[in-house]
Design an enzyme around this catalytic site. Structure first.
Site, PDB file in Angstrom:
ATOM      1  N   GLU A 147     136.090  64.822  61.606  1.00 45.38           N
ATOM      2  CA  GLU A 147     137.528  65.019  62.560  1.00 45.38           C
ATOM      3  C   GLU A 147     137.579  66.610  62.535  1.00 45.38           C
ATOM      4  O   GLU A 147     137.876  67.232  61.540  1.00 45.38           O
ATOM      5  CB  GLU A 147     138.641  64.142  61.569  1.00 45.38           C
ATOM      6  N   GLU A 194     136.765  56.957  59.265  1.00 45.19           N
ATOM      7  CA  GLU A 194     135.858  57.631  58.412  1.00 45.19           C
ATOM      8  C   GLU A 194     134.751  56.597  58.041  1.00 45.19           C
ATOM      9  O   GLU A 194     133.493  57.040  57.916  1.00 45.19           O
ATOM     10  CB  GLU A 194     136.716  57.863  56.937  1.00 45.19           C
ATOM     11  N   PHE A 199     140.117  65.297  54.180  1.00 46.88           N
ATOM     12  CA  PHE A 199     140.493  65.468  52.804  1.00 46.88           C
ATOM     13  C   PHE A 199     140.012  64.333  51.856  1.00 46.88           C
ATOM     14  O   PHE A 199     139.466  63.358  52.284  1.00 46.88           O
ATOM     15  CB  PHE A 199     142.251  65.352  52.994  1.00 46.88           C
ATOM     16  N   PHE A 239     141.208  60.820  52.288  1.00 49.17           N
ATOM     17  CA  PHE A 239     140.838  60.152  53.513  1.00 49.17           C
ATOM     18  C   PHE A 239     139.327  59.566  53.524  1.00 49.17           C
ATOM     19  O   PHE A 239     138.828  58.703  54.371  1.00 49.17           O
ATOM     20  CB  PHE A 239     140.518  61.317  54.705  1.00 49.17           C
ATOM     21  N   TYR A 242     138.404  57.354  51.379  1.00 47.88           N
ATOM     22  CA  TYR A 242     138.132  55.979  50.718  1.00 47.88           C
ATOM     23  C   TYR A 242     137.904  54.901  51.733  1.00 47.88           C
ATOM     24  O   TYR A 242     137.305  54.002  51.447  1.00 47.88           O
ATOM     25  CB  TYR A 242     139.798  55.791  50.088  1.00 47.88           C
ATOM     26  N   PRO A 243     138.514  54.830  52.990  1.00 49.87           N
ATOM     27  CA  PRO A 243     137.866  53.974  53.887  1.00 49.87           C
ATOM     28  C   PRO A 243     136.268  53.719  54.254  1.00 49.87           C
ATOM     29  O   PRO A 243     135.873  52.868  54.731  1.00 49.87           O
ATOM     30  CB  PRO A 243     138.676  54.377  55.145  1.00 49.87           C
ATOM     31  N   HIS A 285     146.093  63.919  50.047  1.00 53.16           N
ATOM     32  CA  HIS A 285     145.549  65.462  50.386  1.00 53.16           C
ATOM     33  C   HIS A 285     145.207  65.969  49.097  1.00 53.16           C
ATOM     34  O   HIS A 285     144.837  67.129  49.365  1.00 53.16           O
ATOM     35  CB  HIS A 285     146.772  66.230  51.272  1.00 53.16           C
TER      36      HIS A 285
END
Length: 378
Positions: A60, A91, A114, A117, A119-120, A160
């Protein structure tokens, strides 16, 4: 993989290793000047992309913007959008795409913007990235480098500032590394990109702007992935740490001299594979150990590290292995993070709890036979 492909991978790894180690011998003429960790990471990707057209960067805002922290700045302009690609904010899709790219012979370098971010994308990571080589009995490695800016200290809000290394460490099939210096940032990222195993490359956000004299043309020698490094020698106790906590431990070791402690600081560099040899050699010399990291204490990396030390160094230990870690809470708001993160005072408090008094009681002659034990085990 074919024999030819395997041979090319070995050649590629050899080139990256030679590049990371260049400049350490006599006759080095490249000028060394201050550089940041972010610049070293950028140069590592640029050099890898220039040497190997199969290396692709995706994530991203990595393209036109150059990444939130500008670590990918200029890569799209130099190599084009096909080599440094802006992706949708998805992600799981980013990492899933990287799996397909790697299966077809490319070497994707994924940026998770981050820490939290990422985790998905865990399902892709656990089910495919970490298992593909084993699933295919070694026939299909996945040479994916997953760059994750992690940790606190920058005033970031929730999602973050996480330190999520324990999740990756607990996933067999992944290499997990984290640099603490400019030289390691370059050398370890080059080695990660050249590796045929998937590597989670954790980048301490608050060290992005740390500086050191460094030459991108002839970068200094760094230890290979899987090896720790003693950053400071000492005799009283060992501080075992990594990533953003390395500067904290070095500062604590300097401050500890006022108390009569000479603390050794071991920078793990690589969490998986783990360098038991260097860590245990240090602890056997000092007899005491404190593990320091930002991740939560309960279920965190420090528990595994303490167990490994205890199993291998039990008869050398003068006190239990202690831990200084982040608290067992969701990451706090920016105004409170200074209380959450391990600092010099917390490290020194732990060192003070390493049963110096019991040693004096058992061996008073070692301290001059005085009536009152001196703090610091002098």
């Amino acid at each position: 993989m074919t024999t030819a492909t395997t041979g090319r991978s070995a050649d590629r790894a050899g080139r990256a290793d030679r590049k990371a180690r260049a400049g350490s011998g006599a006759g080095s003429g490249a000028a060394r000047k201050p550089a940041t960790m972010a610049q070293a990471l950028n140069r590592a990707m640029r050099d890898a992309m220039a040497e190997d057209p199969s290396v692709h960067v995706l994530g991203e805002d990595v393209g036109t913007l150059g990444g939130v922290f500008r670590v990918t700045d200029g890569l799209t302009a130099e190599f084009g959008e096909d080599r440094c690609t802006d992706t949708p904010l998805a992600e799981a899709g980013i990492l899933g795409t990287a799996v397909g790219m790697a299966m077809y012979g490319l070497r994707p370098v994924v940026e998770m913007q981050f820490d939290a971010f990422a985790y998905p994308a865990f399902e892709q990571l656990l089910s495919h990235v970490a298992k593909m080589r084993n699933r295919t009995r070694g026939a299909m490695p996945l040479p994916i480098t997953i760059r994750v800016p992690y940790g606190g200290g920058i005033g970031g809000v929730e999602h973050h500032s996480d330190s999520s290394e324990a999740y990756y460490m607990a996933t067999p099939g992944l290499h997990v590394v984290t640099p603490a210096t400019v030289a390691d940032a370059y050398g370890m990222l080059r080695a990660a990109i050249a590796s045929d195993d998937p590597v989670v490359f954790l980048e301490p956000k608050r060290l992005y702007w740390s500086k050191a004299d460094w030459s991108p043309e002839e970068p200094e020698t760094v230890e290979p992935v899987g090896r720790a490094r003693v950053r400071r020698t000492g005799t009283s106790a060992t501080l075992i740490t990594y990533g953003p906590s390395v500067p904290v431990c070095l500062e604590a070791a300097e401050a500890a001299r006022e108390e009569g402690w000479e603390l050794e600081v071991v920078d793990l560099r690589s969490l998986v594979p783990f360098d038991d040899e260097t860590v245990c050699a240090s602890v056997r010399r000092t007899g005491r150990a404190v593990v320091v990291h930002e991740s939560s204490g309960f279920g965190g990396p420090g528990g595994e590290i303490a167990a490994r030390i205890t199993e291998r160094c039990f008869h050398h230990l003068e006190a239990p292995v202690l831990r200084v870690a982040g608290f067992d809470i969701p990451y706090p708001p920016p105004m409170l993070e200074r209380h959450h993160l391990p600092g010099v005072d917390r490290v020194l408090d732990a060192v003070a709890r390493l049963q110096w008094e019991s040693e004096w009681t058992e061996r008073p002659e070692a301290f001059g036979g005085t009536d009152t034990p001196e703090r610091g085990g002098r």
